[in-house]
Structure formats: structure tokens, C-alpha cells
Design a protein around this motif. Sequence first.
Motif, PDB file in Angstrom:
ATOM      1  N   PRO A 474       1.053  -0.978   0.078  1.00  0.00           N
ATOM      2  CA  PRO A 474      -0.322   0.313   0.178  1.00  0.00           C
ATOM      3  C   PRO A 474       0.940   1.350  -0.239  1.00  0.00           C
ATOM      4  N   LEU A 475       0.067   2.633  -0.068  1.00  0.00           N
ATOM      5  CA  LEU A 475       1.177   3.836  -0.342  1.00  0.00           C
ATOM      6  C   LEU A 475       0.991   5.123   0.544  1.00  0.00           C
ATOM      7  N   PRO A 476       1.878   5.175   1.088  1.00  0.00           N
ATOM      8  CA  PRO A 476       1.369   6.030   2.632  1.00  0.00           C
ATOM      9  C   PRO A 476       1.498   7.328   1.989  1.00  0.00           C
ATOM     10  N   THR A 477       0.299   8.232   2.771  1.00  0.00           N
ATOM     11  CA  THR A 477       0.094   9.616   2.570  1.00  0.00           C
ATOM     12  C   THR A 477      -0.352   9.374   4.012  1.00  0.00           C
ATOM     13  N   LYS A 478       0.247  11.462   4.150  1.00  0.00           N
ATOM     14  CA  LYS A 478      -0.425  11.963   5.889  1.00  0.00           C
ATOM     15  C   LYS A 478      -1.858  11.736   5.687  1.00  0.00           C
ATOM     16  N   ALA A 479      -2.623  11.672   6.972  1.00  0.00           N
ATOM     17  CA  ALA A 479      -3.264  11.820   7.458  1.00  0.00           C
ATOM     18  C   ALA A 479      -3.822  13.124   7.825  1.00  0.00           C
ATOM     19  N   LEU A 480      -4.207  13.723   6.969  1.00  0.00           N
ATOM     20  CA  LEU A 480      -4.210  15.122   6.946  1.00  0.00           C
ATOM     21  C   LEU A 480      -5.678  15.295   7.522  1.00  0.00           C
ATOM     22  N   THR A 481      -6.229  15.170   7.814  1.00  0.00           N
ATOM     23  CA  THR A 481      -7.670  15.128   8.814  1.00  0.00           C
ATOM     24  C   THR A 481      -7.386  14.611  10.030  1.00  0.00           C
ATOM     25  N   LEU A 482      -7.061  13.323   9.954  1.00  0.00           N
ATOM     26  CA  LEU A 482      -6.654  12.950  11.394  1.00  0.00           C
ATOM     27  C   LEU A 482      -5.912  14.429  12.280  1.00  0.00           C
ATOM     28  N   MET A 483      -4.401  14.447  11.197  1.00  0.00           N
ATOM     29  CA  MET A 483      -3.609  15.591  12.165  1.00  0.00           C
ATOM     30  C   MET A 483      -4.286  16.669  12.566  1.00  0.00           C
ATOM     31  N   ARG A 484      -5.559  17.435  11.780  1.00  0.00           N
ATOM     32  CA  ARG A 484      -6.173  18.388  12.516  1.00  0.00           C
ATOM     33  C   ARG A 484      -7.323  18.209  13.255  1.00  0.00           C
ATOM     34  N   LEU A 485      -7.332  16.987  14.061  1.00  0.00           N
ATOM     35  CA  LEU A 485      -8.369  16.445  14.582  1.00  0.00           C
ATOM     36  C   LEU A 485      -7.860  15.859  15.571  1.00  0.00           C
ATOM     37  N   SER A 486      -6.341  16.256  15.782  1.00  0.00           N
ATOM     38  CA  SER A 486      -5.196  15.533  16.963  1.00  0.00           C
ATOM     39  C   SER A 486      -4.380  16.467  16.796  1.00  0.00           C
ATOM     40  N   PRO A 487      -4.899  17.600  17.680  1.00  0.00           N
ATOM     41  CA  PRO A 487      -3.612  18.715  17.750  1.00  0.00           C
ATOM     42  C   PRO A 487      -2.914  18.572  19.267  1.00  0.00           C
ATOM     43  N   GLY A 488      -3.278  17.591  20.141  1.00  0.00           N
ATOM     44  CA  GLY A 488      -2.086  17.264  20.753  1.00  0.00           C
ATOM     45  C   GLY A 488      -0.918  16.335  20.559  1.00  0.00           C
ATOM     46  N   VAL A 489      -1.910  15.758  19.011  1.00  0.00           N
ATOM     47  CA  VAL A 489       0.137  15.234  18.558  1.00  0.00           C
ATOM     48  C   VAL A 489       0.890  15.341  17.671  1.00  0.00           C
ATOM     49  N   PRO A 490       2.305  15.943  18.350  1.00  0.00           N
ATOM     50  CA  PRO A 490       3.190  16.013  17.090  1.00  0.00           C
ATOM     51  C   PRO A 490       3.738  15.144  16.498  1.00  0.00           C
ATOM     52  N   GLY A 491       3.657  15.712  15.369  1.00  0.00           N
ATOM     53  CA  GLY A 491       4.649  15.328  14.159  1.00  0.00           C
ATOM     54  C   GLY A 491       3.488  14.708  13.336  1.00  0.00           C
ATOM     55  N   ASP A 492       4.078  14.606  12.200  1.00  0.00           N
ATOM     56  CA  ASP A 492       2.997  13.819  10.747  1.00  0.00           C
ATOM     57  C   ASP A 492       2.152  12.141  11.830  1.00  0.00           C
ATOM     58  N   GLN A 493       1.007  11.928  10.825  1.00  0.00           N
ATOM     59  CA  GLN A 493       0.580  10.817  10.698  1.00  0.00           C
ATOM     60  C   GLN A 493      -0.321  10.510  10.277  1.00  0.00           C
ATOM     61  N   TRP A 494       0.260   9.136   9.211  1.00  0.00           N
ATOM     62  CA  TRP A 494       0.138   8.618   8.655  1.00  0.00           C
ATOM     63  C   TRP A 494      -1.145   8.000   8.115  1.00  0.00           C
ATOM     64  N   ALA A 495      -1.500   7.411   6.751  1.00  0.00           N
ATOM     65  CA  ALA A 495      -2.566   6.180   6.394  1.00  0.00           C
ATOM     66  C   ALA A 495      -2.247   5.629   5.050  1.00  0.00           C
ATOM     67  N   GLU A 496      -2.981   4.550   5.347  1.00  0.00           N
ATOM     68  CA  GLU A 496      -2.441   3.992   3.654  1.00  0.00           C
ATOM     69  C   GLU A 496      -3.579   3.625   2.547  1.00  0.00           C
ATOM     70  N   LEU A 497      -3.068   3.931   1.540  1.00  0.00           N
ATOM     71  CA  LEU A 497      -4.252   4.645   0.355  1.00  0.00           C
ATOM     72  C   LEU A 497      -3.748   2.492  -0.630  1.00  0.00           C
ATOM     73  N   PRO A 498      -4.767   2.547  -1.158  1.00  0.00           N
ATOM     74  CA  PRO A 498      -4.770   1.137  -1.859  1.00  0.00           C
ATOM     75  C   PRO A 498      -3.629   1.707  -3.032  1.00  0.00           C
ATOM     76  N   ASN A 499      -2.254   1.052  -3.706  1.00  0.00           N
ATOM     77  CA  ASN A 499      -1.869   0.942  -4.513  1.00  0.00           C
ATOM     78  C   ASN A 499      -2.413   0.860  -5.901  1.00  0.00           C
ATOM     79  N   PRO A 500      -2.799   1.591  -6.975  1.00  0.00           N
ATOM     80  CA  PRO A 500      -2.850   1.264  -8.566  1.00  0.00           C
ATOM     81  C   PRO A 500      -2.284   0.046  -9.337  1.00  0.00           C
ATOM     82  N   LEU A 501      -0.979  -0.008  -8.730  1.00  0.00           N
ATOM     83  CA  LEU A 501       0.038  -0.790  -9.579  1.00  0.00           C
ATOM     84  C   LEU A 501       0.453  -1.867  -8.547  1.00  0.00           C
ATOM     85  N   THR A 502      -0.681  -2.231  -8.031  1.00  0.00           N
ATOM     86  CA  THR A 502      -0.833  -4.028  -7.639  1.00  0.00           C
ATOM     87  C   THR A 502      -2.027  -4.286  -7.819  1.00  0.00           C
TER      88      THR A 502
END
Length: 504
Positions: A474-502
Motif C-alpha cells: 500500500p502507499l503511504p499518505t499523510k493523514a491530514l484530517t486526522l492531524m487536524r483533529l489531533s492537535p495534541g499529537v506532534p509530528g506527521d500521522q499516516w494513512a495507507e492507500l490502495p496501490n493502483p500499481l498492484t
Amino acid sequence: MYFPVSPAEQAVAAELAAVRPALGPAYSAALDGARAAVLTRLWRALAFEPLPWVAARERGRTGLELLLAGGGRLEGPPPDAYATDAYVTELLLDGKPYRHAARLVAALGVPHGEEFAAELDGSTASLALSRAGQAPADPDVAALTTWQWEQRVVDGHPYHPNCRSRPGFSVAEQLAYAPEHRPVVELGLVPVRAEECLVTGDWPAELRDAGRIMVPVHPWQAAHTLKHERVRDGFAAHPLMALRTLAPVAGGAHVKTALSTRLTSSVRDISGYSVETAAAVSDFAQRLSERLDGRLRFTRTLSAATAHSPDLAAVLREPPEVYADAAAGERVLPVAALASFPQARSAAWRAEFARLALSVCLRVLELGVALEAHGQNLLVVLSATGAPMRLVYRDLADIRISPARLVRYGLPVPPLSGRLITDDVAALRRKLFGSLLTGALGATAGSAGAFADAFAEAAGLPATADTEALLTGPLPTKALTLMRLSPGVPGDQWAELPNPLTGG
């Protein structure tokens, strides 16, 4: 014609009536499309990010159903992780339809949702304003400069629901400073005694005066943050797609200014660390480019200065146009602007560009550098006929450097420490894959199907463990909405997306 229904939409309409009434009808007409664009970005996040209050995701008869921790049910169309068109116009929460992202988040009642809903409301209204003032759709491509191409990127971040969130900006300020409205911005200069500044690189003589460093400042920053600073007249500049980075009308170095407000996810000030490391990182990047057969060039950081404050700092950077042969008809476009470049609509062109971008960036990763190669940082040099020839990368402030990989290939390790340095394989891959694959190239393709087609002929990729990971998982992507809803969590948070290549 559509009319304002939310607080932010109503506020923008009222301000617009006072400062630019002629734009009012276009703004009203753009509202419905802006609502769908933000709702589409939000649905991507809800469908794929590891949100703690989503208990399960199930395929329904007509799309995807989210079972919420509190017992509710959210229904929407089949999600496409790479779709950039506004294909989501309505979501159902317990059977009730929602067409406005802010109202949906408020109804979900999730932690920190009230603040996020206000941001989504502002993003929707600002996006409608941006679309109302955009340039004609089909330009004379040969006549456009690089900064004009940058100003054609109207919608902002292709996947972030806060794609046009600009808190603290009035309508008049958006019209005066935002690139999509094509203004000329008058930068100011704040004199600071040289001994009170940290300067790296060769700060130019024209920005010095009687033992003082003249720090360029954005007019918004001068008005809202540096209220007690004495600001001198500076110079006129064209805002680029980053808004706080500008190209002087008279030419020369691009200027990255501090802008102490949250745009999309981050406050756009300039840290002391970025100034302190600027020269060393730039010198390192120039040496690295010598190993890449001319296929990738880095814009040099010419100098950086800070008055030991993230609110009063600036970076002077080489313009990317210096790496194109104008006499031969070459031009440079940021990848985010390719959506309005006619040749880029061709599947064959996208495949050719994907091969170039993937092969170069994977080679750089193997050597030891993970680029944040999203559509703003990564640019492509095009031939006179529009063919992609080579890449240009700018803004080195958030790359990641692996000393172990550099040593393996006999490359000198730069004299750096801190957040730029890591040998963590997952962190390195996330940095590149999450910006290039699930950002720049995904947005260029516009859908999972087109993404897979563009990469179907991506032959000649380096045979490395990184390439294997790219092609099989799977391909990683920043979990941008989770990050905005987690103001007390420092740094980037991540999600996994389905990989069109596979296919998965």
C-alpha cells in the motif's frame, strides 16, 4: 446561481460586496462547486485515514458505509483515493443528506470537530473566492512565465480539505496577496542590526544598510504580526503558489517570507533551524545533483536570515527558470500546474512524465535523500514541444537525509543534525512516496484508473528495495484530517492507500 449558506460564506459575500462587488456573481456561482471540492477531499480522509471514531468500513450497495463508534452510519459513493475532481456532492449521516463539509463535521460531534468545522467553512468560502477570480482556462502556453503558471493553481492542495483555509486573511487581503488573484505585492524591509541576526550564505549588499540586515517581510506579516516593527518600503513581487514565496518583479532571487498563520496544516513561519542549516543543505544538494546525469537540479538557497525569531526571517532562493534554456523554447512548470497544461491531458504524456519522476526520485532515495516531492516543490522542464525533459526541485527545508545510504555510495555526509537526518527506512519512504506518489503524481493522473495507466509502462526503474516496496505494498499518505483533529499529537500521522500499481 448559488447563495451563501454558512457563516464563512456569508462573511465573504458581505466583504466582497464592499471591496469588489463586480466579483460577487462569480463568487455565488462558484459556491456549489467549492462545497463539492472540499466535501470530496473530506470523504477521501473519512474513507482511508485511521480515525479513532470510525469503527468499521463496509462496502454498501451503492458505495461505502462507515460505522461510527457512537452507533451512527455515514454513507457515500465508492471512494477513489486519487480522484481530484469534485465527484462527491452529498454524504448521508444516518440517512440525512449533507452537502457542506463543515456542517457534516459539526454533526459528527467528534473531538476537536468544532474547530475543524470552522476551518472547513473558511476553506470552502475561500475556494469559491479563488475560483471566482481565476484566469481564463486555455492560455497561450508559450507566452506564460513560470510565475504565471504558478498563479494558475487555483484550488490549492489537491487532497487536503483545508485546501484554501486562510485564517486571519480578510477578503481584501486575499485579493491583494493570494497568487490566484494575480496581484503585485509590495514587500517591506525590516532593518535589524547585523549582530542581532543569524545569517547563512551571502546576504546581498542591496539588502544591507549601515550595519543592518534588511529582512524582507510580507505585508500581511507586517500588519498582523510585526505590529511594532519599523517597516521600510521594499520592492514589488509576484506571489507564487506558496503565497508567502514571491518572485521580484525586477527579477532575481525568489523570497520566502515568514507568514505566521496556519495555511492548510502548518503555521508558515521560518524556524531558526531552517536558517541555520540552509547553506549546508544547499551545498550538499548541489553535490548530489552531480550524480544524477543532469536529470534533476536543485534550486540553490542563496542566503537566509533571521532576527532569532520565526516571525521575522527570510530565505533567498534561486529561481527555477535558470535551469531551462529559454532560447531553445524550454519552460519550467510546477507539477501542480500540469492540470492546465494541454499536453499533460494525454495518457502518453503522463506516462512519460511518470517514468521521469519515478526513476529520478527513486534514484535519489537510493543514494540517501528522500525528497518532499509534492506538486509545489517539484517542477518539470519542458521542451519547446512540451515534452518532459528533466526535473527541478526547490525548498530543501523538509527533505530527509540518510547518512548510512550516503556512505554506502561514497557521498559526503553533510555536517547536519536534527530532524533532517534519519536512517529510518519507513520514514524515508513515507517522505518520498507520500509526496510524489500519493501527492504529485496521483493528482496529475486524477483517478486511480488513470494512475495505474500512467505507470503501466514505467519501465527502467532502479532495481532496489525501495522500488520493490513501491510496487508491492500500500502507499503511504499523510493523514491530514486526522492531524487536524489531533492537535495534541506532534509530528506527521499516516494513512495507507490502495496501490493502483498492484490492483489493491
